[in-house]
Each structure stands twice: as structure tokens, then as C-alpha cells.
Design a protein around this motif. Structure first.
Motif, short mmCIF file in Angstrom:
data_model
loop_
_atom_site.label_atom_id
_atom_site.label_comp_id
_atom_site.label_asym_id
_atom_site.label_seq_id
_atom_site.Cartn_x
_atom_site.Cartn_y
_atom_site.Cartn_z
N TYR A 28 4.55 43.17 18.22
CA TYR A 28 3.87 42.05 17.56
C TYR A 28 4.12 40.75 18.32
O TYR A 28 3.25 39.89 18.42
N VAL A 31 1.83 40.94 21.47
CA VAL A 31 0.39 40.90 21.19
C VAL A 31 -0.02 39.63 20.46
O VAL A 31 -1.01 38.98 20.83
N LYS A 32 0.74 39.21 19.44
CA LYS A 32 0.36 38.07 18.59
C LYS A 32 1.21 36.83 18.82
O LYS A 32 0.98 35.80 18.17
N ASP A 33 2.19 36.90 19.70
CA ASP A 33 3.07 35.75 19.98
C ASP A 33 3.73 35.22 18.70
O ASP A 33 3.91 34.00 18.54
N ASP A 34 4.07 36.11 17.80
CA ASP A 34 4.76 35.75 16.55
C ASP A 34 3.98 34.76 15.69
O ASP A 34 4.59 33.99 14.91
N SER A 35 2.69 34.72 15.81
CA SER A 35 1.89 33.82 14.96
C SER A 35 1.80 34.41 13.55
O SER A 35 1.68 35.63 13.38
N THR A 73 4.54 40.09 7.42
CA THR A 73 4.49 39.58 8.80
C THR A 73 5.79 38.87 9.17
O THR A 73 6.32 39.06 10.28
#
Length: 338
Positions: A28, A31-35, A73
Motif C-alpha cells: 500500500y 502503490v498509494k504512498d500511504d494516502s 486504511t
């Protein structure tokens, strides 16, 4: 041994849970840069907006917190920090303690009683409080006396790893020292010494192979211990990565964790247990509980296979008597009627 471990359900389920959680958090991050997406406001039956937080029924599976972010999340993002610190700390605990315990056991065995007395005296002080007093000057002093965190996240993580490692070294060193002493007193070790084997040979060829399974067990146990202490420190508001204050969507100032590490979330969300949103407090508690249970399952499965390997193998003996065929020629006529 490895094949049997992969067939052991307790070891397999526990290991897959911990590794899967850690890998998911890393993926995560890449892929999502911890957003963390903000969940939009919901409407009630009267079509009026309902403020955050939302319970798990309104926003499954875990609901949202007061900033409108999904709890699932947040927990996935913080898993890599919590588990990463636990992995590294447990490794250094075992490695340093092994060096100390084996060194004393091999070369200074006469000091064992004094070392055991020293360690026993220190065991009466709770490890969580000892870690708290050693960490509070670093993680809270800056916040309340300097006004901001000057240490980076990496620096804070290293300090916590250092403190959590140091407080466990005496106890683990004594444990490994006892294992070393017990091994060296075995009968076959006396024969090895009589044959002229030096301490280096004994250490490399006999002691280390004997200790490796024991060290793996100790590592798993220490992993659980580190997670427990981190949860306790979180309640005492010792956070990895620190915390800050920002305004939520209703312009109210609230604290939040900078790293979303689980112990920090537990400390910051602990106050919700006294409000109408208690599920927010129980989410990090649930995460710690499930991870510790997974670690316990992994350790139990490994112990089962280790004991199975150590038990003597049964040799199958043939208890059936051989079948002999009796022929007429085997009989001897003793007398005959005239």
C-alpha cells in the motif's frame, strides 16, 4: 523440518497472518504512498448530513474516525511500522543476548551465579515502566518543553528499538546462558572434550547447531513481548513518529498520529472508549490482539514440530512369528504294531 512446518496448520495460519499484514502495508505504501481518502458525509433517514465518525455498520468493515478517514486504511498503513519495529527489536534482543550468554557460558561460567543474582534483582521492576522512563525524556520532552519534535521519525524509531532491546538483554542473556550451561554438561560433551576438541570447535560444531532451534523459539516469544510493551506504551502516550494537532471538518482541534503506528493510535484513540464511539478504541486493540495471537500460533506450531523432531523415532519391529510348513517327512514313527 521446513516441510513439516508448512504442513502444521497453527504455524502456517499464524505466519501467513503476520507476513501478509506486513507485506500488505508495504504494498500500500508503494502503490498509494500511504494516502488516506476522506469518506464523504452520509445522510440519515431525514436526508440530513450525519457528522463523523461512522460506526462499522455505516462504513464497513471498521468505520471511520473523527477526521473522516477509514479505520481499515489507517491500520494497514501503520502495520509496517509496528511490525517492523517488533521484528527488528526482537532480532537484536536475541542476537545480542546470544553473544553475551554464550560468551559467559563458554569462558566465564564461574560468574553465572553473580550474573543470575543481578538479573533476578532487576526482574522485579516492570519492563513497561522501565521503557516508559527511558523514553519519556526523548518523545515527550520535546513536545511539551521544546514545543515541537526535532527528532526525525527514523531517529525516534531507532531510540525506541534501542530502549526496548536494552531492557530485555539481561533476562535473555541469562536464559541463553542456562541453555549453554545445560548443553555443556551433557555426557557426550565430556567425551568431545576428552578427545581434545577446543572451545571454538565445540562452539561451531556442537553448541550453535543445538541453540538455533531454541533461538528461533526465543525470537517468536520476544516478538510477542515487544508488541505487548508497545501497546502498553501507547496507552502511556509514547508514540513512534509523534503526534500533531489539526482541525477536523467541523473546525475543532484534535490530535492525530503522524505515522499511524498502532501504539500511537491506541494512545490517541483511548479517550473514545468513554464516548459514544467506543469502536474506535477497540480497532487498534483488536489489531494488537490478533497479531499477538498469530504470533502465539506460530510459536506453538514451531514448538510442536520441534518436539516431534526431538522425540526418538519408533523402530517398527516384526512381531509376527515365521510361518513354518509341516510336512509328512518331518514326523518320525516311534513304534509299529507287529
Amino acid at each position: 523440518m521446513m516441510v513439516r512446518l508448512l504442513k502444521n496448520p497453527m504455524f502456517l495460519i499464524g505466519a501467513l497472518f503476520i507476513i501478509g499484514l506486513f507485506v500488505s502495508s508495504l504494498v500500500y505504501h508503494v502503490v498509494k504512498d500511504d494516502s488516506i481518502p476522506i469518506i464523504g458525509l452520509l445522510h440519515d433517514d431525514n436526508r440530513e448530513l450525519v457528522p463523523h465518525p461512522y460506526n462499522p455498520t455505516d462504513h464497513p468493515p471498521f468505520g471511520t474516525e473523527h477526521f473522516g478517514r477509514g479505520l481499515l486504511t489507517i491500520m494497514v498503513i501503520g502495520a509496517k511500522y509496528t511490525l517492523g519495529i517488533a521484528f527488528v527489536t526482537a532480532f537484536f534482543r536475541v542476537f545480542i543476548s546470544t553473544v553475551i550468554g554464550v560468551f559467559i557460558g563458554m569462558f566465564f561460567s564461574k560468574t553465572k551465579k553473580f550474573f543470575a543474582w543481578f538479573v533476578d534483582a532487576g526482574n522485579y521492576f516492570p519492563a513497561t515502566l522501565l521503557a516508559f522512563f527511558l523514553l519519556i525524556w526523548v518523545l515527550l520532552y520535546e513536545k511539551f518543553y521544546v514545543g515541537e519534535y526535532s527528532l526525525s521519525f527514523t531517529d525516534q524509531g531507532l531510540i525506541i528499538v534501542l530502549v526496548l532491546t536494552v531492557i530485555a538483554i539481561p533476562t535473555n542473556s541469562l536464559l541463553i546462558l542456562n541453555e549453554t550451561d545445560r548443553f555443556l554438561k551433557k555426557e557426550f560433551m565430556e567425551g568431545v572434550a576428552v578427545l581434545g576438541a577446543g572451545k571454538r570447535h565445540i562452539l561451531k560444531k556442537h553448541l550453535i547447531p543445538y541453540l538455533i532451534p531454541q533461538l528461533i523459539m526465543i525470537y517468536m516469544r520476544e516478538l510477542i513481548q515487544v508488541l505487548l510493551i508497545m501497546a502498553h506504551l501507547g496507552i502511556l502516550r509514547i508514540f513512534v513518529g509523534g503526534m500533531d494537532v489539526k482541525k477536523d471538518m467541523f473546525d475543532m482541534s484534535r490530535e492525530y498520529s503522524l505515522s499511524n503506528e498502532w501504539s500511537g493510535l491506541l494512545g490517541l484513540w483511548w479517550e473514545f472508549i468513554w464516548t459514544g464511539y467506543p469502536w474506535i478504541t477497540f480497532i487498534p486493540v483488536l489489531a494488537f490482539t490478533l497479531t499477538i495471537l498469530a504470533g502465539k500460533m506460530t510459536m506453538t506450531g514451531f514448538e510442536q514440530e520441534l518436539n516431534r523432531s526431538a522425540s526418538p523415532k519408533r523402530t517398527q519391529t516384526n512381531t509376527k512369528r515365521p510361518v513354518q510348513t509341516v510336512k509328512m517327512t518331518d514326523f518320525t514313527q516311534l513304534s509299529s504294531k507287529s
